[in-house]
Write an enzyme that holds these catalytic residues in place. Structure first.
Site, PDB file in Angstrom:
ATOM      1  N   ASP A   1     -41.520 -26.692 -67.071  1.00 47.55           N
ATOM      2  CA  ASP A   1     -40.162 -26.770 -67.572  1.00 47.55           C
ATOM      3  C   ASP A   1     -39.890 -28.356 -67.386  1.00 47.55           C
ATOM      4  OD1 ASP A   1     -37.603 -26.591 -68.505  1.00 47.55           O
ATOM      5  OD2 ASP A   1     -37.078 -24.999 -67.406  1.00 47.55           O
TER       6      ASP A   1
HETATM    7  C1  BGC Z   1     -34.734 -25.721 -70.036  1.00 46.71           C
HETATM    8  C2  BGC Z   1     -35.784 -25.394 -70.727  1.00 46.71           C
HETATM    9  C3  BGC Z   1     -35.803 -25.967 -72.106  1.00 46.71           C
HETATM   10  C4  BGC Z   1     -36.141 -27.462 -71.573  1.00 46.71           C
HETATM   11  C5  BGC Z   1     -36.146 -28.305 -72.974  1.00 46.71           C
HETATM   12  C6  BGC Z   1     -34.895 -27.255 -69.897  1.00 46.71           C
HETATM   13  O1  BGC Z   1     -33.824 -27.769 -69.289  1.00 46.71           O
HETATM   14  O2  BGC Z   1     -34.681 -25.132 -68.643  1.00 46.71           O
HETATM   15  O3  BGC Z   1     -35.660 -23.833 -71.007  1.00 46.71           O
HETATM   16  O4  BGC Z   1     -36.592 -25.376 -72.900  1.00 46.71           O
HETATM   17  O5  BGC Z   1     -35.004 -28.172 -70.731  1.00 46.71           O
HETATM   18  O6  BGC Z   1     -35.116 -28.626 -73.466  1.00 46.71           O
END
Ligand code: BGC
Length: 754
Positions: free
Chosen positions: A237
């Site tokens: 993540d």
């Molecule tokens: C989220 C993810 C997301 C990533 C990219 C993070 O804040 O938890 O689910 O894919 O950002 O935007």
């Protein structure tokens, strides 16, 4: 191309890559790209959120969108909406749309679906997730992934694992019993890996048993790679990696983050340094590169088949009609006394619509799930368009939503900061000045006055993305903006008012649900949501969704709060330092999540799991269960261990029983009915939920028609996870098979013996 062939080509490529080139491939070289190696024609991996459509374009190093006019997209129903259809074909169709759109926009990986368990209704991201039930998730996530990956695009199933809350999401440590882990929190991911063959998976922010998920070997190596045999790409993540050595040694393949210092990411220059100093091994890096290249071969990004890679497309009329179909089946009719719905659309002279949510557009909110929708039909627009110009539709806002301060910064830039409390979202929630109070009173008075003078009133209430939002949980499940008062007052002057609740997460309806005649639940269900709503309200479409989650009366009722821990307790200074975390949380609620808890502990809910009405009626008859004695005998002969059958991979999906049920549409409308099968064992020698969902089927029936449904139950349907044996096992003896319309509306219980 065969796996061996790909592996041998990958081996050759790895030999040619320098350490620097390899490292370039395993971390973000832009906010949504990994690094490429031009010299060897290895492309970057181009990623995009997310679960409700393909997100807009961002520059390499800024969270302020590029602002193109060519990145508007089809707005797809959220995962909650998909789950509420209980329709595997539609999950596949939704996947087709997402995959084609992602590929059409030139993406390699779409960062979804999100399948974390809805453990607490507080969770700000529940709208992005499917259900509280691992079986329902497993059944729907597989066709969804298959649909996405049809287009030579990787799904990225997230967030692995136990990312069940937004409070302190980067800094919360989860302690959990092995049985609950296996029975509740992992099955969706296991299905995504083994049956869905997801090409990529996202490691979660939180910690698992003292280690950050992206750096943890027990989860990523022992379970994911070794036990499940996963050879896809594991992506962190954004900002979930904290330590170079740990991440290098873990099976994580790509580190992504939210900051612009790409060369300083943990798996960037610091890793090169570490290798040079002997603190990290190059062979660990080779493994990561191997997984990335394998995904590239499979997606036809490189290799001999690259010329045949599907091109995708976006914003097509077909996509719009598919998302409409999904939306149509996602609505859940919670209540319909006196057949209040559907309303007649013939000769309607006038109609009143109330509620901020009738007019609000939601697609651009929620966090990383935000998208630039090509269009979004609001409830009001859908209703007006359905009725046409001969009907006078009056609109009253009814409740006041405090606006967020405009910010020049993106929330995401700050999303990994340790203190998010001052964000615009939280500030907007806290605002209750005199001026706001006055506005609320005025809007409410106006709406209530109007409601008294109309025969037909539709009141659209619920949440919006100030509450269903990434990064923040809700404090309780009360409707914000004093909506309860509005609903009660409107119902007082017009008891026939139809209530539409639009939200992605449970809300409390206790104050007025008994007074309302009709309550219809709408999720964030894509660009066609308003048209679907109108079709349902005026009877063109018969609602056929059922709740993929329970609706408790209040937040404190749920297992996580009543017997578990939420949102966690502070760690002491030593623990904080050792774990690099702030809080810890023991999932004392164990397997008692959602309905498993409410039923076992006799906690009343507003609407139970699996509930959903129709404009027609269905009669179930001739219910029986056939056991396959040969399958059971074989399992007992070969895998019997004392008093339990060990459910080895070889037999666990063998069909042990078939449930038969005739269903007749006894009403006046064409309709679809979801037949739900639960399994229980009331004399089990272990602690078990009363019953658990283990099968379902959705049947479409014209009025007056009947069909015979058959639903298979594999051996796994009878299992629990035995910690000592480290395996799913089936006890011998009697089982109850419940056939019903919802968890609580059981038509027949059959007893069988294994
Ligand atoms: C989220 C993810 C997301 C990533 C990219 C993070 O804040 O938890 O689910 O894919 O950002 O935007």
């Amino acid at each position: 191309m065969k796996l061996e062939e790909m592996n041998s080509k990958i081996g050759e490529i790895i030999k040619k890559l320098t350490l620097e080139e390899k490292v370039k491939m395993i971390h973000g070289d832009a906010l949504f790209y990994s690094g490429d190696v031009e010299r060897l024609s290895i492309p970057a991996v181009n990623m995009s959120d997310g679960p409700m459509g393909v997100r807009q374009e961002f520059p390499k190093a800024s969270w302020l969108p590029v602002g193109n006019s060519d990145d508007f997209v089809t707005y797809c129903p959220s995962n909650s909406a998909i789950a509420a259809t209980w329709n595997k074909d539609l999950a596949y169709e939704a996947g087709i749309v997402m995959g084609q759109e992602a590929r059409g926009r030139g993406k390699d990986v779409i960062l979804g679906p999100g399948i974390n368990i809805k453990r607490v209704p507080a969770n700000g991201r529940n709208f992005e997730y499917m259900s509280e039930d691992p079986y329902l998730i497993s059944q729907l996530v597989v066709p969804l992934i298959n649909g996405i990956q049809e287009s030579d695009v990787a799904a990225c199933v997230k967030h692995f694992a136990l990312n069940n809350q937004e409070t302190e999401r980067l800094w919360v440590n989860v302690e959990i019993d092995e049985r609950a882990l296996r029975e509740i929190y992992l099955p969706g991911f296991e299905a995504a890996v083994k049956d869905g063959k997801t090409e990529s998976l996202m490691g979660a922010y939180n910690l698992f048993r003292g280690k950050h998920c992206c750096e943890d070997k027990s989860l990523l190596k022992d379970i994911l790679r070794d036990e499940w045999g996963y050879d896809g790409t594991i992506i962190s993540d954004w900002g979930a990696v904290h330590d170079t050595k740990a991440a290098a040694e873990s099976p994580l393949d790509i580190e992504m983050s939210v900051t612009y210092d790409f060369d300083d990411y943990k798996l960037a220059n610091p890793l090169i340094e570490a290798v040079k100093k002997g603190g990290a091994k190059e062979k660990d890096i080779d493994e990561k590169v191997r997984h990335i290249l394998l995904m590239m071969f499979r997606l036809k990004m490189i290799g001999a088949l690259a010329g045949e890679r599907k091109a995708g497309c976006y914003n097509t009329p077909e996509h719009r009609s598919k998302v409409k179909e999904v939306a149509d089946e996602s609505f859940v009719l919670l209540k319909n006394d006196d057949k209040r719905l559907p309303l007649s659309d013939k000769n309607v002279k006038e109609l009143l619509v109330i509620g901020d949510n009738a007019e609000r557009l939601h697609s651009s909110g929620g966090g990383s799930a935000e998208i630039k929708a090509l269009y979004e039909i609001s409830p009001l627009m859908g209703i007006k368009s359905h009725l046409g110009g001969n009907t006078k539709v009056t609109y009253k806002r009814g409740y006041y939503v405090s606006p967020k301060e405009e910010s020049q910064e993106s929330w995401q830039e700050k999303s990994t900061d340790e203190n998010l409390d001052q964000s615009a979202v939280v500030n907007a929630r806290k605002q209750v000045s005199d001026e706001i109070r006055k506005k609320r009173d005025e809007l409410r008075d106006e709406a209530v006055k109007a409601a008294a003078h109309f025969k037909d009133v539709i009141l659209v209430v619920g949440l919006n993305h100030d509450y269903d939002v990434e990064g923040f949980d809700r404090d309780d499940i009360t409707l914000p903006y004093e909506q309860d008062q509005l609903i009660e007052e409107v119902l007082k002057v017009n008891p026939d008012t139809v209530i539409v609740v639009m939200a992605g997460n449970a809300v409390s309806m206790g104050k007025w649900k008994d007074k309302a005649k009709a309550i219809l639940w709408q999720w964030y269900c894509g660009m066609e949501g308003g048209n679907s709503l109108a079709d349902i309200i005026f009877g063109k479409i018969n609602p056929s969704g059922k709740l993929p989650e329970s609706m408790p009366y209040k937040m404190e009722d749920c297992g996580a709060l009543a017997i578990g821990e939420y949102p966690g307790r502070p760690l002491n200074d030593e623990e904080k330092k050792r774990m690099n975390a702030h809080i810890t949380e023991e999932y004392k609620d164990g397997i008692y999540v959602g309905y498993r808890y409410y039923e076992k502990y006799n906690v009343p809910v507003q609407y139970c799991f699996g509930h959903g009405l129709s404009y027609t009626s269905f009669e179930y008859s001739n219910i029986s269960v056939d056991l396959d004695e040969t399958v059971i005998k074989n399992a007992k002969d070969k895998y019997f261990d004392g008093d339990e059958i060990i459910l080895d991979e070889k037999i666990k999906n063998d069909i042990a029983a078939n449930v038969f049920c005739s269903v007749k549409n006894t009403g006046e409308y064409f309709g679809k009915e979801i037949i739900e099968i639960y399994v229980g064992k009331n004399d089990s020698h272990v602690d078990r939920p009363i019953k658990e969902l283990k099968g379902f089927k959705k049947a479409a029936l014209e009025a007056g028609r009947e069909c015979r449904a058959s639903i298979e139950l594999p051996l796994m349907a009878f299992s629990y996870y035995n910690k000592e044996k480290r395996a799913f096992v089936a006890e011998t003896g009697k089982y109850q098979i419940y056939v019903g319309k919802s968890l609580q509306d059981i038509v027949k219980v059959c007893e069988i013996e294994i």
